[in-house]
Scaffold this motif. Structure first.
Motif, PDB file in Angstrom:
ATOM      1  N   ILE A 132       0.811  -1.221   0.000  1.00  0.00           N
ATOM      2  CA  ILE A 132       0.000   0.000   0.000  1.00  0.00           C
ATOM      3  C   ILE A 132       0.843   1.270   0.000  1.00  0.00           C
ATOM      4  N   ASP A 133       1.938   1.293   0.752  1.00  0.00           N
ATOM      5  CA  ASP A 133       2.761   2.502   0.823  1.00  0.00           C
ATOM      6  C   ASP A 133       3.436   2.808  -0.516  1.00  0.00           C
ATOM      7  N   VAL A 134       3.831   1.763  -1.230  1.00  0.00           N
ATOM      8  CA  VAL A 134       4.474   1.935  -2.539  1.00  0.00           C
ATOM      9  C   VAL A 134       3.458   2.483  -3.544  1.00  0.00           C
ATOM     10  N   VAL A 135       2.239   1.943  -3.508  1.00  0.00           N
ATOM     11  CA  VAL A 135       1.197   2.406  -4.430  1.00  0.00           C
ATOM     12  C   VAL A 135       0.807   3.843  -4.110  1.00  0.00           C
ATOM     13  N   LYS A 136       0.635   4.123  -2.833  1.00  0.00           N
ATOM     14  CA  LYS A 136       0.281   5.486  -2.420  1.00  0.00           C
ATOM     15  C   LYS A 136       1.340   6.488  -2.890  1.00  0.00           C
ATOM     16  N   GLN A 137       2.616   6.152  -2.710  1.00  0.00           N
ATOM     17  CA  GLN A 137       3.684   7.068  -3.105  1.00  0.00           C
ATOM     18  C   GLN A 137       3.681   7.300  -4.606  1.00  0.00           C
ATOM     19  N   PHE A 138       3.424   6.236  -5.364  1.00  0.00           N
ATOM     20  CA  PHE A 138       3.334   6.367  -6.823  1.00  0.00           C
ATOM     21  C   PHE A 138       2.235   7.350  -7.207  1.00  0.00           C
ATOM     22  N   ILE A 139       1.049   7.177  -6.631  1.00  0.00           N
ATOM     23  CA  ILE A 139      -0.073   8.057  -6.955  1.00  0.00           C
ATOM     24  C   ILE A 139       0.254   9.497  -6.595  1.00  0.00           C
ATOM     25  N   GLN A 140       0.807   9.692  -5.397  1.00  0.00           N
ATOM     26  CA  GLN A 140       1.071  11.064  -4.951  1.00  0.00           C
ATOM     27  C   GLN A 140       2.187  11.722  -5.750  1.00  0.00           C
ATOM     28  N   ASP A 141       3.177  10.948  -6.172  1.00  0.00           N
ATOM     29  CA  ASP A 141       4.228  11.506  -7.038  1.00  0.00           C
ATOM     30  C   ASP A 141       3.645  11.937  -8.377  1.00  0.00           C
ATOM     31  N   GLU A 142       2.748  11.139  -8.932  1.00  0.00           N
ATOM     32  CA  GLU A 142       2.132  11.484 -10.219  1.00  0.00           C
ATOM     33  C   GLU A 142       1.239  12.710 -10.093  1.00  0.00           C
ATOM     34  N   PHE A 143       0.562  12.848  -8.971  1.00  0.00           N
ATOM     35  CA  PHE A 143      -0.325  14.000  -8.777  1.00  0.00           C
ATOM     36  C   PHE A 143       0.446  15.319  -8.744  1.00  0.00           C
ATOM     37  N   LYS A 144       1.732  15.257  -8.406  1.00  0.00           N
ATOM     38  CA  LYS A 144       2.533  16.480  -8.360  1.00  0.00           C
ATOM     39  C   LYS A 144       2.612  17.155  -9.733  1.00  0.00           C
ATOM     40  N   LYS A 145       2.355  16.407 -10.793  1.00  0.00           N
ATOM     41  CA  LYS A 145       2.384  16.977 -12.141  1.00  0.00           C
ATOM     42  C   LYS A 145       1.177  17.878 -12.407  1.00  0.00           C
ATOM     43  N   TYR A 146       0.166  17.811 -11.521  1.00  0.00           N
ATOM     44  CA  TYR A 146      -1.089  18.514 -11.789  1.00  0.00           C
ATOM     45  C   TYR A 146      -1.492  19.407 -10.616  1.00  0.00           C
TER      46      TYR A 146
END
Length: 467
Positions: A132-146
């Motif tokens: 879960i922590d790896v998936v959460k970090q992926f999502i939050q890193d991608e959101f930084k683009k927007y």
């Protein structure tokens, strides 16, 4: 908005489906205004863990998720009403994905190849599941683009049409940390709903559950409240349901509960993953549907009666592993209907409101291969809204729904994608058309996808069977 253009789009929900929507919409370079509204303070959806689960309300025949009353004068600040039902995530700290990589990721952005130590012990190194922590970090890193497109701590309370425009009534929760919410409205040309469907639990109306809850609110729970196996140590537990969440749950608590662990099968037979994992396991006892429950004389336990009139006595915990409902409290029945069978009516390809493609849904499918299905659906929506592709006639869309109804029935299983993965994905690819320099090409569904899914399931069976 002119009759031929969509200039502004609102996205509801900051989980992976909302992320896919932002990527697809931005890639079109066609919309002057793209806004995403998320009620939490950070992105991630169900992948954002909450230590304390949401408390189960008293079970009645009424919906547990209801729209708030809108103040008479907008904009304005009013005493805070807190967070809505379904705000807290059902995830637990050691949760792993059930969809294997690379399909769990988007085709244009991949989750890091990091396996948790616990999962390596059980599944070996380099397995395709992610913590879960790896998936959460992926999502939050991608959101930084927007960043400039996203607004947090904002609950969408109403969505309705006013002329050609969609009106969103929004509530910024405790905006200035003064105990007040700020209510206001915004107008958009199109709405993309991406609020997920793992928030509001599906709770069967079993006679007697209110009595149990009033005596001891922890006696009855939905599986979304699960956080720690130790909460069930030495307990006599009855679980209702045999879906994927039940399979995960049973495999985890089996070593600590009082044996046997009782599981009520809602249909004629258990679901395939459950059956393949536990068939012949002497630590489990399968029971038919629950007819009723009632408190024991000591009022510290409960008894259950089943549809075959058999009974169990002295139970400690009733756990509903009965899934979730599609929940859009901000939409009236004039806009969209989720019927009593948990089927969303009048949707083409589980995405577009038939007759009005300016209202669309991402992720309104079951077992569709998250996150990949979000990517494909969002890409199609973006290309339809930018007028780079078009949908079939309304008559053809109605026929698609009618044909699927005849095949699947008027049930929540209407939205289940397998075993028709290839048909569904290929339809999306065909409708979306080529990228033509905007965004990326959508690959057709391939046999290698089935191989990846089957290999992943075989590994999961190893996990589920470990106890």
């Amino acid at each position: 908005m002119t009759s031929n253009s969509i200039e502004s789009v609102a996205v509801i929900g900051g989980g992976p489906s909302g992320l896919a929507a932002l990527h697809a919409l931005k890639s079109e370079h066609s919309f002057g205004k793209i806004r995403l509204f998320e009620r939490k303070s950070e992105p991630g959806g169900l992948w954002v863990h909450d230590d304390i689960p949401e408390e189960l309300p008293l079970l009645t025949s009424e919906k547990i998720s209801k729209p708030l009353a809108v103040p008479g004068n907008l904009p304005g600040k009013y005493p805070t009403q807190g967070f809505p039902v379904g705000f807290k995530s059902p995830a637990y700290k050691y949760m792993e994905s059930n969809v294997p990589e690379p399909l769990m990721s988007f085709s244009y952005a991949h989750i890091k190849e990091v396996c948790s130590p616990k999962s390596v012990e059980l599944l070996g190194p380099n397995h395709p599941f992610r913590h879960i922590d790896v998936v959460k970090q992926f999502i939050q890193d991608e959101f930084k683009k927007y960043i400039g497109m996203v607004q947090y701590n904002t609950s969408v309370e109403r969505v309705f049409k006013r002329g050609d425009n969609w009106i969103l009534i929004l509530r910024e929760i405790n905006k200035d940390n003064d105990g007040h919410d700020y209510w206001y409205e915004e107008s958009f040309d199109a709405i993309l709903v991406a609020n997920g469907h793992y928030s509001v639990p599906n709770l069967p109306n079993v006679p007697g559950t209110q009595e149990l809850q009033k005596a001891n609110k922890s006696m009855v729970q939905h599986i979304s409240s699960f956080r720690n196996v130790e909460d069930y140590r030495d307990m006599k537990v009855l679980i209702v349901g045999t879906g994927i969440s039940s399979t995960d749950f049973v495999s985890d608590i089996l070593p600590v509960v009082q044996k046997p662990l009782y599981v009520s099968v809602r249909g004629e037979v258990p679901r395939k993953d459950f059956l393949d994992s536990f068939d012949g396991n002497s630590s489990l006892s399968l029971k038919p549907g629950v007819k009723s429950v009632h408190l024991s004389r000591d009022r510290e336990h409960f008894n259950a009666t089943f549809t075959d009139n058999s009974t169990l006595e002295g139970l400690d915990k009733l756990v509903f592993a009965t899934g979730y409902i599609f929940d859009f409290p901000f939409l009236s029945d004039e806009e969209i209907v989720v019927n009593e069978n948990n089927r969303i009516e009048n949707l083409y390809q589980h995405i577009f409101k038939i007759g009005d493609p300016t209202l669309s849904f991402i992720g309104a499918v079951i077992a569709g291969i998250s996150f990949r299905v979000f990517e494909y659906q969002a890409t199609l929506v973006a290309r339809v809204l930018s007028k780079r592709t078009s949908l079939p006639s309304v008559e053809e869309q109605i026929k698609w729904e009618k044909d699927l109804l005849e095949k699947r029935g008027d049930l929540h299983t209407f939205h289940v994608v397998p075993p028709d993965f290839k048909v569904y994905y290929d339809d999306i690819v065909r409708l979306a058309g080529p990228a033509n320099g905007k965004g990326h090409e959508l690959e057709p569904f391939g046999d290698d996808w089935i191989t990846i899914l089957n290999n992943g399931r075989n590994l999961k069976l190893k996990y589920w069977r470990r106890n």
